[in-house]
Design a protein around this motif. Structure first.
Motif, PDB file in Angstrom:
ATOM      1  N   LEU A 209       0.858  -1.173   0.000  1.00 47.47           N
ATOM      2  CA  LEU A 209       0.000   0.000   0.000  1.00 47.47           C
ATOM      3  C   LEU A 209       0.899   1.229   0.000  1.00 47.47           C
ATOM      4  O   LEU A 209       2.026   1.175   0.508  1.00 47.47           O
ATOM      5  N   LYS A 210       0.371   2.325  -0.526  1.00 49.48           N
ATOM      6  CA  LYS A 210       1.097   3.591  -0.465  1.00 49.48           C
ATOM      7  C   LYS A 210       0.194   4.636   0.155  1.00 49.48           C
ATOM      8  O   LYS A 210      -0.894   4.913  -0.350  1.00 49.48           O
TER       9      LYS A 210
ATOM     10  N   GLN B 279      -1.152   3.590  15.197  1.00 42.61           N
ATOM     11  CA  GLN B 279      -1.699   3.166  16.473  1.00 42.61           C
ATOM     12  C   GLN B 279      -2.626   1.982  16.244  1.00 42.61           C
ATOM     13  O   GLN B 279      -3.638   2.107  15.554  1.00 42.61           O
ATOM     14  N   ALA B 280      -2.245   0.850  16.806  1.00 39.71           N
ATOM     15  CA  ALA B 280      -3.063  -0.354  16.749  1.00 39.71           C
ATOM     16  C   ALA B 280      -4.007  -0.359  17.951  1.00 39.71           C
ATOM     17  O   ALA B 280      -3.721   0.278  18.976  1.00 39.71           O
ATOM     18  N   PRO B 281      -5.117  -1.079  17.862  1.00 43.01           N
ATOM     19  CA  PRO B 281      -6.066  -1.127  18.975  1.00 43.01           C
ATOM     20  C   PRO B 281      -5.394  -1.582  20.267  1.00 43.01           C
ATOM     21  O   PRO B 281      -4.676  -2.591  20.286  1.00 43.01           O
ATOM     22  N   GLY B 282      -5.597  -0.820  21.316  1.00 38.85           N
ATOM     23  CA  GLY B 282      -5.050  -1.187  22.611  1.00 38.85           C
ATOM     24  C   GLY B 282      -3.577  -0.898  22.788  1.00 38.85           C
ATOM     25  O   GLY B 282      -2.993  -1.247  23.813  1.00 38.85           O
ATOM     26  N   LYS B 283      -2.965  -0.273  21.793  1.00 36.49           N
ATOM     27  CA  LYS B 283      -1.536   0.012  21.870  1.00 36.49           C
ATOM     28  C   LYS B 283      -1.285   1.505  21.764  1.00 36.49           C
ATOM     29  O   LYS B 283      -2.117   2.258  21.280  1.00 36.49           O
ATOM     30  N   ALA B 284      -0.106   1.899  22.208  1.00 32.67           N
ATOM     31  CA  ALA B 284       0.275   3.305  22.122  1.00 32.67           C
ATOM     32  C   ALA B 284       0.643   3.678  20.689  1.00 32.67           C
ATOM     33  O   ALA B 284       1.039   2.815  19.890  1.00 32.67           O
ATOM     34  N   ARG B 285       0.496   4.941  20.376  1.00 39.66           N
ATOM     35  CA  ARG B 285       0.912   5.422  19.068  1.00 39.66           C
ATOM     36  C   ARG B 285       2.433   5.330  18.978  1.00 39.66           C
ATOM     37  O   ARG B 285       3.150   5.685  19.914  1.00 39.66           O
ATOM     38  N   GLU B 286       2.930   4.861  17.832  1.00 40.57           N
ATOM     39  CA  GLU B 286       4.364   4.688  17.667  1.00 40.57           C
ATOM     40  C   GLU B 286       4.837   5.303  16.358  1.00 40.57           C
ATOM     41  O   GLU B 286       4.106   5.354  15.362  1.00 40.57           O
ATOM     42  N   LEU B 287       6.076   5.762  16.370  1.00 37.26           N
ATOM     43  CA  LEU B 287       6.682   6.319  15.178  1.00 37.26           C
ATOM     44  C   LEU B 287       7.004   5.195  14.198  1.00 37.26           C
ATOM     45  O   LEU B 287       7.617   4.195  14.567  1.00 37.26           O
ATOM     46  N   VAL B 288       6.587   5.383  12.959  1.00 38.59           N
ATOM     47  CA  VAL B 288       6.900   4.427  11.901  1.00 38.59           C
ATOM     48  C   VAL B 288       8.110   4.896  11.102  1.00 38.59           C
ATOM     49  O   VAL B 288       9.065   4.151  10.895  1.00 38.59           O
ATOM     50  N   ALA B 289       8.067   6.144  10.645  1.00 35.41           N
ATOM     51  CA  ALA B 289       9.154   6.689   9.843  1.00 35.41           C
ATOM     52  C   ALA B 289       9.052   8.204   9.839  1.00 35.41           C
ATOM     53  O   ALA B 289       7.963   8.762   9.992  1.00 35.41           O
ATOM     54  N   SER B 290      10.191   8.847   9.660  1.00 39.82           N
ATOM     55  CA  SER B 290      10.215  10.299   9.573  1.00 39.82           C
ATOM     56  C   SER B 290      11.205  10.725   8.501  1.00 39.82           C
ATOM     57  O   SER B 290      12.119   9.964   8.140  1.00 39.82           O
ATOM     58  N   ILE B 291      11.014  11.946   8.018  1.00 40.47           N
ATOM     59  CA  ILE B 291      11.904  12.489   7.002  1.00 40.47           C
ATOM     60  C   ILE B 291      12.015  13.989   7.213  1.00 40.47           C
ATOM     61  O   ILE B 291      11.006  14.688   7.350  1.00 40.47           O
ATOM     62  N   THR B 292      13.245  14.482   7.265  1.00 39.56           N
ATOM     63  CA  THR B 292      13.461  15.908   7.449  1.00 39.56           C
ATOM     64  C   THR B 292      13.296  16.628   6.120  1.00 39.56           C
ATOM     65  O   THR B 292      13.221  16.006   5.048  1.00 39.56           O
TER      66      THR B 292
ATOM     67  N   THR C 190       9.168   2.667   2.924  1.00 39.37           N
ATOM     68  CA  THR C 190       9.994   3.775   2.453  1.00 39.37           C
ATOM     69  C   THR C 190       9.206   5.072   2.556  1.00 39.37           C
ATOM     70  O   THR C 190       8.106   5.173   1.991  1.00 39.37           O
ATOM     71  N   ILE C 191       9.776   6.032   3.269  1.00 34.63           N
ATOM     72  CA  ILE C 191       9.159   7.343   3.370  1.00 34.63           C
ATOM     73  C   ILE C 191       9.814   8.278   2.377  1.00 34.63           C
ATOM     74  O   ILE C 191      11.028   8.198   2.139  1.00 34.63           O
ATOM     75  N   SER C 192       9.017   9.150   1.784  1.00 41.06           N
ATOM     76  CA  SER C 192       9.549  10.133   0.845  1.00 41.06           C
ATOM     77  C   SER C 192       8.715  11.405   0.961  1.00 41.06           C
ATOM     78  O   SER C 192       7.650  11.402   1.586  1.00 41.06           O
TER      79      SER C 192
ATOM     80  N   LEU D 236       4.300   7.218   2.152  1.00 39.56           N
ATOM     81  CA  LEU D 236       4.854   6.046   2.819  1.00 39.56           C
ATOM     82  C   LEU D 236       4.519   4.827   1.962  1.00 39.56           C
ATOM     83  O   LEU D 236       3.352   4.429   1.867  1.00 39.56           O
ATOM     84  N   GLN D 237       5.539   4.291   1.306  1.00 35.21           N
ATOM     85  CA  GLN D 237       5.370   3.079   0.524  1.00 35.21           C
ATOM     86  C   GLN D 237       5.575   1.894   1.450  1.00 35.21           C
ATOM     87  O   GLN D 237       6.651   1.759   2.050  1.00 35.21           O
ATOM     88  N   MET D 238       4.570   1.058   1.552  1.00 33.81           N
ATOM     89  CA  MET D 238       4.617  -0.078   2.463  1.00 33.81           C
ATOM     90  C   MET D 238       4.561  -1.371   1.657  1.00 33.81           C
ATOM     91  O   MET D 238       3.571  -1.635   0.969  1.00 33.81           O
ATOM     92  N   ASN D 239       5.635  -2.138   1.727  1.00 33.32           N
ATOM     93  CA  ASN D 239       5.723  -3.415   1.024  1.00 33.32           C
ATOM     94  C   ASN D 239       5.820  -4.563   2.018  1.00 33.32           C
ATOM     95  O   ASN D 239       6.119  -4.352   3.193  1.00 33.32           O
ATOM     96  N   SER D 240       5.593  -5.759   1.535  1.00 33.52           N
ATOM     97  CA  SER D 240       5.682  -6.961   2.374  1.00 33.52           C
ATOM     98  C   SER D 240       4.909  -6.776   3.671  1.00 33.52           C
ATOM     99  O   SER D 240       5.408  -7.057   4.767  1.00 33.52           O
ATOM    100  N   LEU D 241       3.691  -6.316   3.549  1.00 30.91           N
ATOM    101  CA  LEU D 241       2.892  -6.006   4.731  1.00 30.91           C
ATOM    102  C   LEU D 241       2.564  -7.260   5.532  1.00 30.91           C
ATOM    103  O   LEU D 241       2.388  -8.355   4.975  1.00 30.91           O
ATOM    104  N   LYS D 242       2.517  -7.074   6.840  1.00 33.91           N
ATOM    105  CA  LYS D 242       2.237  -8.160   7.774  1.00 33.91           C
ATOM    106  C   LYS D 242       0.976  -7.820   8.573  1.00 33.91           C
ATOM    107  O   LYS D 242       0.640  -6.648   8.736  1.00 33.91           O
TER     108      LYS D 242
END
Length: 122
Positions: free
Chosen positions: A18-19, A39-52, A68-70, A80-86
């Motif tokens: 997905l992109k 943020q997944a259900p019942g979990k805290a929000r977490e950083l996935v990726a950032s770009i300056t 990959t973030i761009s 955010l290009q997301m490959n091989s999603l789990k």
């Protein structure tokens, strides 16, 4: 008021891609660091990726090599290009900007989008 608008979420099977895209809803002058959180259900929000603004990237260990973030500085957008999603990637994904220069006299800090749902089925 300018908002960050995410798009591109949806339902995908494990191993798929997905992109996500993030764009301001109106005209702005500049954006500093842009990031994707989740943020997944019942979990805290977490950083996935950032770009300056200069293109330096940072990734969570769990997504390295798969995501990959761009950004497009001219359009003030990020992707955010997301490959091989789990299945464990299932979450609401949020776009964030640490600083937005809306006009020469107006800045906004810690700006968030409304989120987009990503669901990965096993």
């Amino acid at each position: 008021q300018v908002q960050l608008v995410e798009s591109g979420g949806g339902l995908v099977q494990a191993g798929g891609s997905l992109k996500l895209s993030c764009a301001p809803s109106g005209s702005i002058l500049d954006i500093n660091t842009m990031a994707w959180y989740r943020q997944a259900p019942g979990k805290a929000r977490e950083l996935v990726a950032s770009i300056t603004s200069g293109g330096t990237t940072n990734y969570a260990d769990s997504v390295k090599g798969r995501f990959t973030i761009s950004r497009d500085n001219a359009k003030k957008t990020a992707s955010l290009q997301m490959n091989s999603l789990k299945p464990e990637d299932t979450a609401v994904y949020y776009c964030n900007a640490d600083q937005i220069l809306i006009t020469a006299q107006q800045a906004a800090f810690d700006y968030w989008g409304q989120g987009t749902q990503v669901t990965v089925s096993s």
